[in-house]
Design a protein around this motif. Structure first.
Motif, mmCIF file in Angstrom:
data_model
loop_
_atom_site.group_PDB
_atom_site.id
_atom_site.type_symbol
_atom_site.label_atom_id
_atom_site.label_comp_id
_atom_site.label_asym_id
_atom_site.label_seq_id
_atom_site.Cartn_x
_atom_site.Cartn_y
_atom_site.Cartn_z
ATOM 1 N N LEU A 195 57.578 -2.233 49.399
ATOM 2 C CA LEU A 195 56.165 -1.871 49.545
ATOM 3 C C LEU A 195 55.942 -1.275 50.935
ATOM 4 C CD1 LEU A 195 53.537 -2.101 47.963
ATOM 5 C CD2 LEU A 195 53.163 -4.343 48.959
ATOM 6 N N ASP A 196 55.313 -0.098 50.983
ATOM 7 C CA ASP A 196 55.043 0.550 52.270
ATOM 8 C C ASP A 196 53.917 -0.161 52.999
ATOM 9 O OD1 ASP A 196 56.935 2.439 51.954
ATOM 10 O OD2 ASP A 196 55.574 4.078 51.445
ATOM 11 N N THR A 197 53.896 0.057 54.315
ATOM 12 C CA THR A 197 52.866 -0.600 55.125
ATOM 13 C C THR A 197 51.462 -0.086 54.814
ATOM 14 O OG1 THR A 197 53.357 1.069 56.744
ATOM 15 C CG2 THR A 197 54.300 -1.085 57.113
ATOM 16 N N ASP A 198 51.367 1.111 54.245
ATOM 17 C CA ASP A 198 50.024 1.631 53.982
ATOM 18 C C ASP A 198 49.533 1.308 52.565
ATOM 19 O OD1 ASP A 198 51.762 3.296 52.718
ATOM 20 O OD2 ASP A 198 51.220 5.114 53.815
ATOM 21 N N MET A 199 50.154 0.303 51.926
ATOM 22 C CA MET A 199 49.714 -0.110 50.581
ATOM 23 C C MET A 199 49.529 -1.620 50.554
ATOM 24 S SD MET A 199 51.573 2.038 47.712
ATOM 25 C CE MET A 199 50.177 2.844 47.006
ATOM 26 N N GLY A 228 46.822 2.219 47.938
ATOM 27 C CA GLY A 228 47.325 2.656 49.238
ATOM 28 C C GLY A 228 46.486 3.725 49.881
ATOM 29 N N ASN A 229 46.901 4.097 51.083
ATOM 30 C CA ASN A 229 46.227 5.164 51.812
ATOM 31 C C ASN A 229 47.038 6.438 51.698
ATOM 32 O OD1 ASN A 229 44.162 3.595 52.900
ATOM 33 N ND2 ASN A 229 45.550 2.823 54.480
ATOM 34 N N SER A 230 46.333 7.538 51.696
ATOM 35 C CA SER A 230 46.999 8.823 51.661
ATOM 36 C C SER A 230 46.454 9.609 52.850
ATOM 37 C CB SER A 230 46.623 9.476 50.335
ATOM 38 O OG SER A 230 47.208 10.697 50.210
HETATM 39 MN MN LIG Z 1 52.473 6.658 53.011
#
Ligand SMILES: [Mn+2]
Ligand SMILES: O=c1ccn([C@@H]2O[C@H](COP(=O)(O)OP(=O)(O)O[C@H]3O[C@H](CO)[C@@H](O)[C@H](O)[C@H]3O)[C@@H](O)[C@H]2O)c(=O)[nH]1
Length: 442
Positions: A187-191, A351-353
């Motif tokens: 899992l990415d930090t922006d999710m 998440g963020n985009s």
């Molecule tokens: Mn990202």
């Protein structure tokens, strides 16, 4: 705070805590991040029982407190604690250093002492710090806590770090030496997790006796929130993250998109390893905070560990492309692994985009370079893929890999009509009656 929320949202999964371990990779190698996680570990001992007791669905604290959720007797208290944690972390980040007043015990100051003067983000020894341990740490109601481990892999200016693929491979190895769970979520930090029941949903696939044993991973779509109202840059990427994976699901399954994906550990660990702790049947009987376990964990997180090993070529995430997710899943499917696309009604992850032109151009540029690296490598989908997986899936991968080439006709099309108009030239052939009738006949 974003990364803290990511970790808290999965630590609070509706799943037996004694079977859950969260590993955080800090590729920036910052003691401020470690400090934020020490705070998060303390807050988690209140947050997890709160979620469990009140059956909260929104388990990312930031999202929970932002939405107007139902009120429980202890809501205000928890909200206050969250705010305090936030303020402490933000203060420390602003000051750029952690003063003694912020440290609560000797163990903490000892951990920070590893940031010596020679320690830089690009050049430092590995740091593995256990922040919560199942067998010891309990939440405020006396219930076991999941493991929480901070990992900052060793880096050296003289060795390639292989970007995210390198970071994930270190996490794969460190987790193998400490807990070695058979299922892994990246899992990415922006999710963050938006549904606490997701692990159970995944296990329905993995434990289904009728399921193909070659099922390697289950991919959830990347769904974004907080995009500009009109989404002028097309940041939802619905086609790439929702529609096309559904199509590939009808073949041998979608590609991995770097986040929101559950893997069988076996997918990344080929045959037997020279390091016994990295074998699939390795059982960890000792405390993860014991000297022996930590020594092995630091050893596998060192920047020299991968020299002369198969990591990045036959094991772990594959090196050689900036889109390590796409490249890795492509090669896994060439080896016969299958995947499933799971797109539940309530998004499993949000998440963020990027929302400004500069970061979007940066992201697209990175993707284009990475995809072209795959398109023109010796395992190009158009030559190797169509034979190794099946022609249709090979073509799907080729469609993505050659996608950046579209920029050429699109750029020409953006300029030629205007230039033609200014020069009074016609870009389309004149309609010739005989040809026209022929065309209409056809
Ligand atoms: Mn990202
Ligand atoms: O050297 C690096 C670079 C990135 N990351 C991590 O990689 C993740 C994704 O990076 P981000 O900047 O969010 O990249 P995006 O362009 O949003 O990434 C998309 O594209 C990547 C490459 O295909 C995938 O890995 C991602 O999952 C996917 O969201 C983050 O958690 C980073 O912390 C590292 O750990 N080390």
């Amino acid at each position: 705070m974003c990364v803290v929320n990511t970790a808290l949202s999965v630590m609070a999964y509706d799943y037996p805590t004694e079977k859950l371990s969260v590993y955080v990779s800090d590729d920036g190698g910052s003691k401020l991040t470690l400090f934020a996680f020490m705070e998060a570990a303390r807050f988690a001992t209140h947050w997890l029982p709160y979620c469990r007791k009140n059956n909260i669905v929104e388990r990312c604290p930031d999202a929970y407190f932002k939405s107007n959720n139902s009120w429980f007797p202890d809501t205000n208290r928890i909200k206050m604690m969250y705010k305090n944690m936030r303020v402490r972390v933000e203060n420390v980040v602003q000051e750029g250093t952690i003063s003694r007043d912020y440290m609560t015990n000797e163990g903490e100051s000892e951990a920070f002492s590893r940031w010596t003067d020679e320690f830089t983000p690009q050049n430092h020894p590995p740091v593995v710090q256990v922040l919560l341990e199942q067998s010891k740490d309990k939440d405020v109601t006396g219930h076991t806590m999941p493991n929480l481990v901070y990992v900052s892999r060793g880096k050296s200016m003289n060795l390639p770090h292989n970007f995210k693929a390198g970071a994930l491979n270190v996490l794969l190895r460190v987790s193998a030496t400490m807990t070695n769970a058979p299922v892994i979520l990246t899992l990415d930090t922006d999710m963050y997790s938006n549904d606490p029941r997701t692990p159970v949903r995944v296990l329905c696939y993995l434990l289904d006796p009728a399921m193909d044993p070659k099922l390697g991973y289950i991919q959830f779509p990347q769904i974004f929130h907080g995009i500009n109202e009109n989404d002028i840059y097309g940041g939802q990427l619905k086609l790439e993250f929702q529609i096309e994976p559904s199509g590939m699901d009808g073949l041998v399954g979608p590609s991995y998109v770097g986040t929101g994906c559950f893997f069988r550990r076996g997918v990344f660990f080929g045959g037997p390893s020279e390091t016994p702790e990295l074998n699939q049947d390795h059982l960890v009987n000792e405390s993860i905070n014991s000297k022996e376990v930590l020594a092995v964990a630091h050893h596998v997180a060192d920047c020299n560990f991968e020299k002369k090993t198969k990591w990045g070529t036959e094991m772990g995430l594959r090196y050689g492309s900036l889109v390590e997710d796409f490249y890795t899943s492509y090669l896994l499917q060439c080896k016969g692994w299958k995947s499933i696309f799971c797109n539940p009604k309530r998004p499993a992850f949000l998440g963020n985009s990027p929302i400004n032109l500069h970061s979007i151009l940066n992201q697209i540029m990175r993707w284009c370079v990475g995809l072209l690296e795959v398109a023109f490598c010796r395992y190009s989908p158009i030559t190797f893929g169509v034979k190794s997986i099946n022609p249709l899936t090979g073509l799907c991968y080729a469609h993505f890999a050659f996608w950046p080439i579209w920029s050429i006709p699109i750029t020409i099309y953006a300029f030629v009509p205007q230039l033609a108009l200014l020069n009074c030239a016609s870009i389309f052939p004149k309609v010739c009656p005989s040809k026209h009738s022929l065309a209409s006949q056809l």
